[in-house]
Design a protein around this motif. Structure first.
Motif, PDB file in Angstrom:
ATOM      1  N   THR A 299      17.627  -8.875 -32.750  1.00  0.00           N
ATOM      2  CA  THR A 299      17.371  -9.048 -34.186  1.00  0.00           C
ATOM      3  C   THR A 299      17.804 -10.423 -34.681  1.00  0.00           C
ATOM      4  O   THR A 299      18.480 -11.171 -33.971  1.00  0.00           O
ATOM      5  CB  THR A 299      18.067  -7.940 -35.011  1.00  0.00           C
ATOM      6  N   THR A 300      17.411 -10.702 -35.904  1.00  0.00           N
ATOM      7  CA  THR A 300      17.741 -11.983 -36.534  1.00  0.00           C
ATOM      8  C   THR A 300      18.986 -11.841 -37.396  1.00  0.00           C
ATOM      9  O   THR A 300      19.272 -10.777 -37.940  1.00  0.00           O
ATOM     10  CB  THR A 300      16.585 -12.410 -37.460  1.00  0.00           C
ATOM     11  N   THR A 301      19.667 -12.969 -37.539  1.00  0.00           N
ATOM     12  CA  THR A 301      20.731 -13.066 -38.532  1.00  0.00           C
ATOM     13  C   THR A 301      20.053 -13.158 -39.893  1.00  0.00           C
ATOM     14  O   THR A 301      19.056 -13.875 -40.046  1.00  0.00           O
ATOM     15  CB  THR A 301      21.558 -14.341 -38.259  1.00  0.00           C
ATOM     16  N   ILE A 306      22.539  -8.599 -40.524  1.00  0.00           N
ATOM     17  CA  ILE A 306      21.382  -8.453 -39.631  1.00  0.00           C
ATOM     18  C   ILE A 306      20.194  -7.947 -40.431  1.00  0.00           C
ATOM     19  O   ILE A 306      20.364  -7.422 -41.536  1.00  0.00           O
ATOM     20  CB  ILE A 306      21.662  -7.504 -38.443  1.00  0.00           C
ATOM     21  N   ARG A 311      19.838  -2.720 -39.014  1.00  0.00           N
ATOM     22  CA  ARG A 311      21.027  -2.058 -39.581  1.00  0.00           C
ATOM     23  C   ARG A 311      20.767  -0.553 -39.693  1.00  0.00           C
ATOM     24  O   ARG A 311      21.595   0.276 -39.338  1.00  0.00           O
ATOM     25  CB  ARG A 311      21.362  -2.680 -40.941  1.00  0.00           C
ATOM     26  N   GLU A 331      20.176 -12.159 -30.058  1.00  0.00           N
ATOM     27  CA  GLU A 331      20.322 -12.533 -31.476  1.00  0.00           C
ATOM     28  C   GLU A 331      19.551 -13.823 -31.734  1.00  0.00           C
ATOM     29  O   GLU A 331      19.409 -14.667 -30.855  1.00  0.00           O
ATOM     30  CB  GLU A 331      21.800 -12.708 -31.848  1.00  0.00           C
ATOM     31  N   ALA A 339      24.237 -12.323 -35.494  1.00  0.00           N
ATOM     32  CA  ALA A 339      23.736 -10.953 -35.400  1.00  0.00           C
ATOM     33  C   ALA A 339      24.478 -10.153 -34.332  1.00  0.00           C
ATOM     34  O   ALA A 339      24.799  -8.975 -34.535  1.00  0.00           O
ATOM     35  CB  ALA A 339      22.233 -10.976 -35.093  1.00  0.00           C
ATOM     36  N   MET A 343      26.322  -6.588 -34.875  1.00  0.00           N
ATOM     37  CA  MET A 343      25.903  -5.383 -34.135  1.00  0.00           C
ATOM     38  C   MET A 343      27.076  -4.803 -33.343  1.00  0.00           C
ATOM     39  O   MET A 343      27.280  -3.584 -33.310  1.00  0.00           O
ATOM     40  CB  MET A 343      24.719  -5.716 -33.209  1.00  0.00           C
TER      41      MET A 343
END
Ligand code: FEO
Length: 383
Positions: A299-301, A306, A311, A331, A339, A343
């Protein structure tokens, strides 16, 4: 539909609801099962969802012929099974209602009616004789509500299992049992593995030839297969070797990374299940996370956190006691990737997770360094 000489199916198929329990997609509908035991006394097992009261009562009347109902047995008070109790009572005021004490408290809350004039309160181990058939009640608290009981008919060796062993899909759907039973179990009952294990221990003492659940088909052969899957799911063991990859991608760069990882794993002969969390059925993605022994989060920051779908996904996992698997992280971030840290912190209370040594950090788009990290992660996950 006859289940045995004396047990008749009187449930209904729901092909009109878009979501079950307000959240689960049911493209092939769902059934609300109800059964009639015709003995010296007549017992009706559970009611159905409120939209199907008339259809259900008409099934009951047809199966009864000129007889009446002596007992309505209520195994579970969630409204998909209990919504027509009041309506039943109005049509069959002489019938006793058989349920646990907690179920009667819920009836008061749902209907504002005290059924004390016709209540038969049962607890674990109590029996109800109908003639040839005797029902033994077995408490199943928190599978998946507190008032739940299942019952066992010694005569035909039938377990009326409440929601346990249920699946999505109307009864006229031709589909494999495990896929939609797994999505149902993980989503709806998955948090309560310990309680399901207790129920399985009690059930192991019974000679069960037929399982009559509240959703999905009656199970009348190969009982060990179904009980075995329930044992696997409720003990949080992976069911299969394979890598689930759950991802979100804003501009396609994280997607390019997971596709590269997926190709490397697939070409090495590893089974992969890829889920785009913004577009897929979230319950399918959660199901795959529990099905396989390895899981990659990508996933992306986003706003120092996130991406929201990830989430939500991780919350679904932790709520259902996700554990006993190997996990890895990909990430992405354009100025301060964090991210993976977020997580990891969301998974801090998850038991017995093995964290991969190789993870991937992408700065905006793939480059030689992040592609090398993907190769290393693929090698590690193939071992
Ligand atoms: Fe099918 Fe928990 O109700």
């Amino acid at each position: 539909m006859k289940i045995t000489n004396d047990i008749i199916y009187v449930g209904v198929n729901d092909r009109q609801s878009d979501l079950f329990e307000g959240q689960y997609e049911i493209p092939n509908g769902i059934s609300y099962n109800s059964y009639l035991i015709l003995d010296e006394s007549v017992a009706l097992m559970d009611t159905v969802d409120k939209s199907f009261g008339e259809e259900w009562l008409s099934n009951v009347r047809r199966a009864l012929g000129d007889r009446s109902v002596d007992y309505l047995v209520v195994h579970h008070m969630e409204p998909d099974h209990s919504a027509n109790i009041k309506r039943f009572h109005e049509e069959y005021p002489e019938a006793k209602i058989v349920a646990t004490a907690k179920a009667f408290s819920m009836m008061r809350a749902f209907f504002g009616i005290d059924f004390s004039d016709c209540a038969v309160v049962v607890k674990d181990g109590d029996k109800l004789s109908l003639g040839k058939h005797t029902l033994t009640f077995i408490g199943a608290p928190m599978v998946h509500w507190p008032e739940v009981a299942v019952s066992y008919d010694e005569c035909d060796k039938v377990l009326f299992s409440a929601d346990a062993f249920g699946k999505f899909g109307a009864l006229d759907t031709d589909e494999e049992w495990a896929c939609e039973a797994r999505r149902y179990y993980i989503g709806i009952v998955g948090k309560y593995g310990a309680q399901v294990q207790q129920l399985l221990k009690k059930a192991a003492a019974l000679d069960i030839k037929i399982i009559c659940p509240l959703h999905g088909p009656v199970i009348s052969e190969n009982i060990a297969y179904y009980v075995g899957l329930y044992d696997t799911w409720s003990s949080y063991k992976p069911e299969e070797r394979g890598v689930a990859i759950a991802y979100t991608s804003v501009y396609g760069n994280t997607k390019a990374a997971v596709e590269m990882l997926s190709e490397k794993l697939t070409s090495a002969g590893v089974k992969v299940a890829l889920s785009d969390l913004a577009r897929c059925d979230m319950a399918e993605a959660v199901e795959d996370a529990f099905r396989y022994d390895r899981l990659v989060f990508a996933t992306t920051t986003y706003n120092g956190d996130i991406f929201p779908f990830m989430r939500e996904f991780i919350s679904h996992l932790t709520e259902r006691n996700y554990q006993n698997r190997t996990v890895a992280f990909i990430e992405n971030g354009s100025w301060a990737p964090m991210a993976k840290k977020v997580m990891l912190s969301m998974l801090k209370d998850s038991k017995n997770l093995t964290f991969a040594e190789n993870n991937v950090t992408i700065n905006s788009a793939l480059n030689e360094e992040s592609m090398a990290q993907i190769s290393s992660l693929a090698d590690e996950l193939c071992k």
